[in-house]
Design a protein around this motif. Structure first.
Motif, mmCIF file in Angstrom:
data_model
loop_
_atom_site.group_PDB
_atom_site.id
_atom_site.type_symbol
_atom_site.label_atom_id
_atom_site.label_comp_id
_atom_site.label_asym_id
_atom_site.label_seq_id
_atom_site.Cartn_x
_atom_site.Cartn_y
_atom_site.Cartn_z
ATOM 1 N N UNK A 242 9.187 -7.327 -9.888
ATOM 2 C CA UNK A 242 9.495 -6.177 -10.732
ATOM 3 C C UNK A 242 8.946 -4.892 -10.106
ATOM 4 N N UNK A 243 7.800 -4.995 -9.469
ATOM 5 C CA UNK A 243 7.245 -3.824 -8.770
ATOM 6 C C UNK A 243 8.144 -3.447 -7.585
ATOM 7 N N UNK A 244 8.668 -4.443 -6.893
ATOM 8 C CA UNK A 244 9.597 -4.172 -5.790
ATOM 9 C C UNK A 244 10.841 -3.464 -6.326
ATOM 10 N N UNK A 245 11.404 -3.969 -7.409
ATOM 11 C CA UNK A 245 12.577 -3.317 -8.005
ATOM 12 C C UNK A 245 12.260 -1.867 -8.375
ATOM 13 N N UNK A 246 11.119 -1.643 -8.980
ATOM 14 C CA UNK A 246 10.696 -0.304 -9.376
ATOM 15 C C UNK A 246 10.619 0.622 -8.150
ATOM 16 N N UNK A 247 10.031 0.108 -7.073
ATOM 17 C CA UNK A 247 9.866 0.912 -5.859
ATOM 18 C C UNK A 247 11.215 1.260 -5.244
ATOM 19 N N UNK A 248 12.187 0.365 -5.320
ATOM 20 C CA UNK A 248 13.535 0.671 -4.818
ATOM 21 C C UNK A 248 14.030 1.976 -5.448
ATOM 22 N N UNK A 249 13.905 2.065 -6.766
ATOM 23 C CA UNK A 249 14.389 3.240 -7.488
ATOM 24 C C UNK A 249 13.599 4.492 -7.110
ATOM 25 N N UNK A 250 12.280 4.352 -7.039
ATOM 26 C CA UNK A 250 11.442 5.516 -6.744
ATOM 27 C C UNK A 250 11.637 6.001 -5.303
ATOM 28 N N UNK A 251 11.782 5.085 -4.372
ATOM 29 C CA UNK A 251 12.028 5.458 -2.969
ATOM 30 C C UNK A 251 13.300 6.303 -2.870
ATOM 31 N N UNK B 2 0.830 -1.212 0.000
ATOM 32 C CA UNK B 2 0.000 0.000 0.000
ATOM 33 C C UNK B 2 0.862 1.259 0.000
ATOM 34 N N UNK B 3 1.929 1.255 0.799
ATOM 35 C CA UNK B 3 2.860 2.402 0.813
ATOM 36 C C UNK B 3 3.455 2.619 -0.570
ATOM 37 N N UNK B 4 3.829 1.511 -1.212
ATOM 38 C CA UNK B 4 4.462 1.587 -2.527
ATOM 39 C C UNK B 4 3.494 2.162 -3.561
ATOM 40 N N UNK B 5 2.279 1.678 -3.551
ATOM 41 C CA UNK B 5 1.281 2.177 -4.495
ATOM 42 C C UNK B 5 1.049 3.677 -4.291
ATOM 43 N N UNK B 6 0.948 4.094 -3.052
ATOM 44 C CA UNK B 6 0.750 5.518 -2.749
ATOM 45 C C UNK B 6 1.950 6.346 -3.222
ATOM 46 N N UNK B 7 3.150 5.815 -3.054
ATOM 47 C CA UNK B 7 4.351 6.513 -3.516
ATOM 48 C C UNK B 7 4.286 6.749 -5.028
ATOM 49 N N UNK B 8 3.887 5.725 -5.765
ATOM 50 C CA UNK B 8 3.775 5.865 -7.221
ATOM 51 C C UNK B 8 2.668 6.866 -7.562
ATOM 52 N N UNK B 9 1.529 6.738 -6.915
ATOM 53 C CA UNK B 9 0.413 7.667 -7.183
ATOM 54 C C UNK B 9 0.819 9.115 -6.929
ATOM 55 N N UNK B 10 1.567 9.348 -5.860
ATOM 56 C CA UNK B 10 1.936 10.712 -5.465
ATOM 57 C C UNK B 10 3.126 11.278 -6.233
ATOM 58 N N UNK B 11 4.081 10.424 -6.606
ATOM 59 C CA UNK B 11 5.347 10.935 -7.147
ATOM 60 C C UNK B 11 5.664 10.489 -8.574
ATOM 61 N N UNK C 100 3.532 6.895 -14.320
ATOM 62 C CA UNK C 100 4.037 5.520 -14.378
ATOM 63 C C UNK C 100 3.137 4.530 -13.620
ATOM 64 N N UNK C 101 2.016 5.014 -13.107
ATOM 65 C CA UNK C 101 1.142 4.177 -12.287
ATOM 66 C C UNK C 101 0.624 2.956 -13.055
ATOM 67 N N UNK C 102 0.123 3.158 -14.252
ATOM 68 C CA UNK C 102 -0.407 2.022 -15.014
ATOM 69 C C UNK C 102 0.700 1.043 -15.370
ATOM 70 N N UNK C 103 1.864 1.565 -15.734
ATOM 71 C CA UNK C 103 3.012 0.692 -16.001
ATOM 72 C C UNK C 103 3.336 -0.143 -14.755
ATOM 73 N N UNK C 104 3.385 0.511 -13.608
ATOM 74 C CA UNK C 104 3.676 -0.171 -12.344
ATOM 75 C C UNK C 104 2.658 -1.293 -12.095
ATOM 76 N N UNK C 105 1.405 -0.991 -12.256
ATOM 77 C CA UNK C 105 0.348 -1.987 -12.016
ATOM 78 C C UNK C 105 0.404 -3.143 -13.020
ATOM 79 N N UNK C 106 0.827 -2.844 -14.253
ATOM 80 C CA UNK C 106 0.814 -3.841 -15.316
ATOM 81 C C UNK C 106 2.061 -4.718 -15.383
ATOM 82 N N UNK C 107 3.053 -4.451 -14.570
ATOM 83 C CA UNK C 107 4.255 -5.286 -14.607
ATOM 84 C C UNK C 107 3.862 -6.740 -14.361
ATOM 85 N N UNK C 108 4.535 -7.637 -15.044
ATOM 86 C CA UNK C 108 4.160 -9.052 -15.042
ATOM 87 C C UNK C 108 4.365 -9.722 -13.681
#
Length: 172
Positions: A70-79, A45-54, A58-66
């Motif tokens: 991969x979402x965890x890797x993405x969040x590492x970079x965004x954090x 939930x924290x990760x999703x909110x981070x993408x939504x806010x910042x 890229x939100x749809x891309x984040x949600x659509x990752x296979x």
């Protein structure tokens, strides 16, 4: 200067966090070594909110990752882009303070110093930066492009692990 922040990520694919001893120990050691630092264990939930806010673009891309990893890797970079600090995987244990590293602006590592014949990939299990470090903008811009390119290749339907490594992991 890298801020006094430590980030780790846990999405509950394998049950509650508290039931995975190596992860609990990892968090404990990082907090013990850095008692006056900000510590954050990022959940889904924290990760999703981070993408939504910042990174709403890229939100749809984040949600659509296979794959979830991969979402965890993405969040590492965004954090690290948004907050800065140190990111450490939960299967790593802290053996000394990161304080001497804070004077740097950016930290990545490879395994070349441990495994001389290892491919020269930048690992993403331990990274650090000051907030808004330009590298993260480049990564977050190129990751969807690379992902979509690799997704078109049918070989990755067979090589799922390689797909992860080459789209969001160390081989990206």
């Amino acid at each position: 200067m890298i801020p006094k922040k430590i980030h780790q990520i846990y999405f509950p694919w394998n049950g509650p966090f508290e039931l995975i001893p190596i992860f609990v120990k990892s968090r404990q050691l990082f907090q013990e070594m850095h008692p006056d630092w900000e510590y954050k264990l990022w959940g889904e939930e924290d990760a999703l909110k981070l993408v939504e806010d910042h990174a709403p673009d890229l939100l749809q891309f984040y949600k659509d990752m296979r794959f979830n990893i991969q979402r965890v890797d993405f969040i590492k970079f965004l954090v690290l882009k948004v907050h800065g600090g140190f990111y450490c995987d939960l299967d790593s244990h802290c053996i000394q303070s990161f304080e001497p590293l804070r004077s740097k602006r950016f930290i990545l590592h490879t395994l070349k110093h441990l495994i001389p014949k290892h491919h020269e990939y930048v690992q993403n299990d331990f990274m650090a930066s000051e907030p808004d470090f330009k590298f993260w903008d480049i990564i977050l811009k190129e990751l969807p492009v690379n992902y979509k390119e690799k997704q078109q290749n049918p070989i990755y339907d067979q090589w799922k692990g390689r797909f992860v490594l080459q789209t969001s992991g160390p081989a990206f």
